[in-house]
Design a protein around this motif. Structure first.
Motif, PDB file in Angstrom:
ATOM      1  N   SER A  32       0.751  -1.171  -0.077  1.00 33.03           N
ATOM      2  CA  SER A  32      -0.060  -0.200  -0.023  1.00 33.03           C
ATOM      3  C   SER A  32       0.804   1.355  -0.010  1.00 33.03           C
ATOM      4  O   SER A  32       0.308   2.248  -0.599  1.00 33.03           O
ATOM      5  CB  SER A  32      -1.032   0.022   1.076  1.00 33.03           C
ATOM      6  OG  SER A  32      -0.214   0.162   2.546  1.00 33.03           O
ATOM      7  N   LYS A  42     -13.919  -5.296   9.355  1.00 35.55           N
ATOM      8  CA  LYS A  42     -14.631  -4.681   8.150  1.00 35.55           C
ATOM      9  C   LYS A  42     -15.382  -5.642   7.758  1.00 35.55           C
ATOM     10  O   LYS A  42     -16.698  -5.649   7.149  1.00 35.55           O
ATOM     11  CB  LYS A  42     -13.366  -4.389   7.042  1.00 35.55           C
ATOM     12  CG  LYS A  42     -14.146  -3.738   6.019  1.00 35.55           C
ATOM     13  CD  LYS A  42     -14.526  -2.213   6.226  1.00 35.55           C
ATOM     14  CE  LYS A  42     -14.812  -1.526   5.052  1.00 35.55           C
ATOM     15  NZ  LYS A  42     -15.218  -0.196   5.402  1.00 35.55           N
ATOM     16  N   SER A  65      -4.100  -1.057   2.439  1.00 36.94           N
ATOM     17  CA  SER A  65      -3.635  -0.880   3.623  1.00 36.94           C
ATOM     18  C   SER A  65      -4.383  -1.696   4.662  1.00 36.94           C
ATOM     19  O   SER A  65      -3.825  -2.082   5.561  1.00 36.94           O
ATOM     20  CB  SER A  65      -3.584   0.597   3.933  1.00 36.94           C
ATOM     21  OG  SER A  65      -3.177   1.047   5.363  1.00 36.94           O
ATOM     22  N   LEU A  66      -5.753  -1.797   4.508  1.00 39.66           N
ATOM     23  CA  LEU A  66      -6.612  -2.541   5.301  1.00 39.66           C
ATOM     24  C   LEU A  66      -6.356  -3.863   5.433  1.00 39.66           C
ATOM     25  O   LEU A  66      -6.022  -4.512   6.473  1.00 39.66           O
ATOM     26  CB  LEU A  66      -8.034  -2.341   4.901  1.00 39.66           C
ATOM     27  CG  LEU A  66      -9.064  -2.959   5.659  1.00 39.66           C
ATOM     28  CD1 LEU A  66      -9.427  -2.035   6.963  1.00 39.66           C
ATOM     29  CD2 LEU A  66     -10.557  -3.089   5.041  1.00 39.66           C
ATOM     30  N   SER A  69      -6.135   1.520  -5.210  1.00 43.70           N
ATOM     31  CA  SER A  69      -6.816   1.534  -4.073  1.00 43.70           C
ATOM     32  C   SER A  69      -6.451   1.219  -2.792  1.00 43.70           C
ATOM     33  O   SER A  69      -6.312   0.491  -2.057  1.00 43.70           O
ATOM     34  CB  SER A  69      -8.203   0.490  -4.194  1.00 43.70           C
ATOM     35  OG  SER A  69      -9.030   0.476  -5.166  1.00 43.70           O
ATOM     36  N   VAL A  70      -5.502   2.672  -2.399  1.00 42.10           N
ATOM     37  CA  VAL A  70      -4.646   2.519  -1.167  1.00 42.10           C
ATOM     38  C   VAL A  70      -5.297   2.025   0.155  1.00 42.10           C
ATOM     39  O   VAL A  70      -4.469   1.218   0.853  1.00 42.10           O
ATOM     40  CB  VAL A  70      -3.903   3.741  -1.200  1.00 42.10           C
ATOM     41  CG1 VAL A  70      -2.946   3.897   0.037  1.00 42.10           C
ATOM     42  CG2 VAL A  70      -2.956   4.088  -2.345  1.00 42.10           C
ATOM     43  N   ASN A  71      -6.329   2.603   0.471  1.00 44.56           N
ATOM     44  CA  ASN A  71      -6.957   2.455   1.663  1.00 44.56           C
ATOM     45  C   ASN A  71      -7.139   0.806   1.870  1.00 44.56           C
ATOM     46  O   ASN A  71      -7.157   0.326   2.918  1.00 44.56           O
ATOM     47  CB  ASN A  71      -8.090   3.362   1.820  1.00 44.56           C
ATOM     48  CG  ASN A  71      -7.797   4.687   1.993  1.00 44.56           C
ATOM     49  OD1 ASN A  71      -6.791   5.216   2.235  1.00 44.56           O
ATOM     50  ND2 ASN A  71      -8.908   5.713   1.649  1.00 44.56           N
ATOM     51  N   SER A  72      -7.817   0.410   0.763  1.00 43.89           N
ATOM     52  CA  SER A  72      -8.075  -1.311   0.872  1.00 43.89           C
ATOM     53  C   SER A  72      -6.823  -2.044   0.929  1.00 43.89           C
ATOM     54  O   SER A  72      -6.880  -2.734   1.590  1.00 43.89           O
ATOM     55  CB  SER A  72      -9.022  -1.520  -0.553  1.00 43.89           C
ATOM     56  OG  SER A  72     -10.102  -0.595  -0.698  1.00 43.89           O
ATOM     57  N   SER A  80       0.731   4.007  -2.750  1.00 46.16           N
ATOM     58  CA  SER A  80       0.243   5.565  -2.081  1.00 46.16           C
ATOM     59  C   SER A  80       1.378   6.572  -2.706  1.00 46.16           C
ATOM     60  O   SER A  80       1.026   7.745  -3.453  1.00 46.16           O
ATOM     61  CB  SER A  80       0.568   5.517  -0.729  1.00 46.16           C
ATOM     62  OG  SER A  80       0.385   6.900  -0.216  1.00 46.16           O
TER      63      SER A  80
END
Length: 401
Positions: free
Chosen positions: A84, A115, A104-105, A99-102, A88
């Motif tokens: 991630s 989630k 990273s999750l 999809s950085v947030n995904s 970014s």
């Protein structure tokens, strides 16, 4: 000069292949690495950085590259924990829309469980924090053995412990806490055959590239020793798997990226073992390419570049891969049988990952797999038989510790 930046690289496996494949695609390759090793032939520039998370240093180097005429098309990583992070950087350069947030999750297994808590694939789980005493945990919880304890940042089966009693539970907690793992993830143990699903998501569309059956050997840890492609599933089982995978991807918000999921086929439906924001390591690209004709690494790079994917299989072969482990530890004196193994029917690869003088140990994680044999067959049984005949040729000679 069209250039791709890579963050981090292992000694072998997917991350090394990615450099070579990107080079073959016509790009200049820049590698930021925390390993003090000599440059691989596919690398045009290697930049050493003790801490790869030093963004200011990386962006300063990127400025130098741009001043020299490099056109940065993407920044990519195929290894934990930089997936991630690289995405970014790539997005900030205006090169990509990953999809950085995904991603990273997915790098934190507790966040993933939270989630997906209401998703039907989710097993029971809870967390144990450092400031919680075992007595307090026992008082407030009645663990249903067996279950799994793991680090939320585990990869390659490291720090994953099977627990089937209170004594083993207490020992495992102390072991993980000594390694400063906090919090600790406790998961229900799921029984049933395990499958690996490799996929690419582009513009919100999920492309399942391969479903592969895994052979997991339990000996205190969970080491995958065998991979069979294609997985043998009934139509209804496969359709239910696709539905579950699409639901997971949607709930995690992944619209552009690649990942692999491990799931078990249980009496209660498909259950999620784990998800990782990258393709599998090792020889996974070879397994998939031999079975389908698809070079998954190349397609992942194309996804990062925003290019159209070429993911229609050009062949349909049965493939079996067997990884090599040892039963005692010692220094490697010599290896015998590689040439003999290559002569067997259907064998496509004999990959030995160690050299004379290396210290080899019994398997504690996937990193303790020291070679791989891949063979084809006209059926899953023939592919496995061809592979295992070749495997029997290979001998590791060790000097005991």
């Amino acid at each position: 000069m069209e250039t791709i930046i890579f963050i981090g690289c292992n000694k072998t496996g997917t991350s090394v292949e990615a450099l070579t494949i990107a080079k073959e695609m016509g790009y200049l390759i820049v590698l930021f690495t925390d390993r003090k090793t000599s440059c691989l032939p596919s690398i045009d520039r290697q930049i050493y950085l003790k801490n790869l998370f030093e963004e200011e240093f990386i962006f300063n180097e990127i400025k130098i590259l741009k001043d020299e005429g490099h056109q940065i098309r993407a920044c990519i990583s195929f290894i934990d924990p930089f997936v991630s992070y690289a995405a970014s950087i790539s997005n900030r350069l205006g090169s990509t829309n990953i999809s950085v947030n995904s991603l990273s999750l997915m790098e934190n297994k507790i966040l993933v469980r939270n989630k997906l808590k209401e998703h039907q694939s989710s097993p029971f789980y809870t967390t144990i924090h450092e400031n919680s005493s075992l007595e307090e945990f026992h008082k407030n919880n009645t663990p249903s053995f067996p279950f799994i304890l793991k680090s939320p940042n585990s990869n390659g089966s490291k720090d994953v412990i099977f627990v089937d009693g209170f004594e083993k539970f207490n020992n495992a907690i102390h072991h993980l806490q000594k390694k400063n793992i906090n919090p600790i993830l406790l998961e229900e143990y799921i029984s049933g055959p395990q499958y690996l699903i490799e996929m690419i998501v582009q513009n919100n569309k999920v492309f399942i590239i391969a479903v592969i059956e895994q052979e997991v050997v339990y000996d205190g840890t969970f080491i995958v020793e065998g991979y069979l492609y294609p997985a043998q599933l009934e139509t209804e089982e496969y359709d239910n798997l696709v539905e579950s995978v699409n639901g997971i991807v949607k709930q995690l918000g992944l619209t552009n990226g690649s990942c692999h999921i491990e799931m078990k086929n249980t009496l209660g439906g498909w259950k999620l073992v784990e998800i990782n924001p990258r393709m599998s390591g090792g020889n996974m690209n070879k397994i998939i390419e031999e079975g389908t004709g698809i070079n998954l690494i190349k397609e992942i790079i194309k996804m990062h570049l925003g290019k159209k994917l070429s993911i229609i299989p050009t062949k349909h072969e049965f493939v079996y891969a067997r990884y090599l482990t040892i039963k005692s530890s010692g220094n490697l004196l010599k290896i015998h049988g590689k040439d003999e193994a290559l002569k067997h029917t259907g064998v496509k690869m004999v990959d030995i990952k160690v050299s004379e003088g290396d210290l080899l140990t019994i398997p504690y994680s996937m990193g303790n797999r020291y070679g791989c044999v891949i063979a084809l067959g006209k059926s899953k049984e023939e592919a496995k038989a061809n592979t295992m005949k070749a495997v029997k040729e290979i001998r590791f000679y060790l000097e005991p510790l």
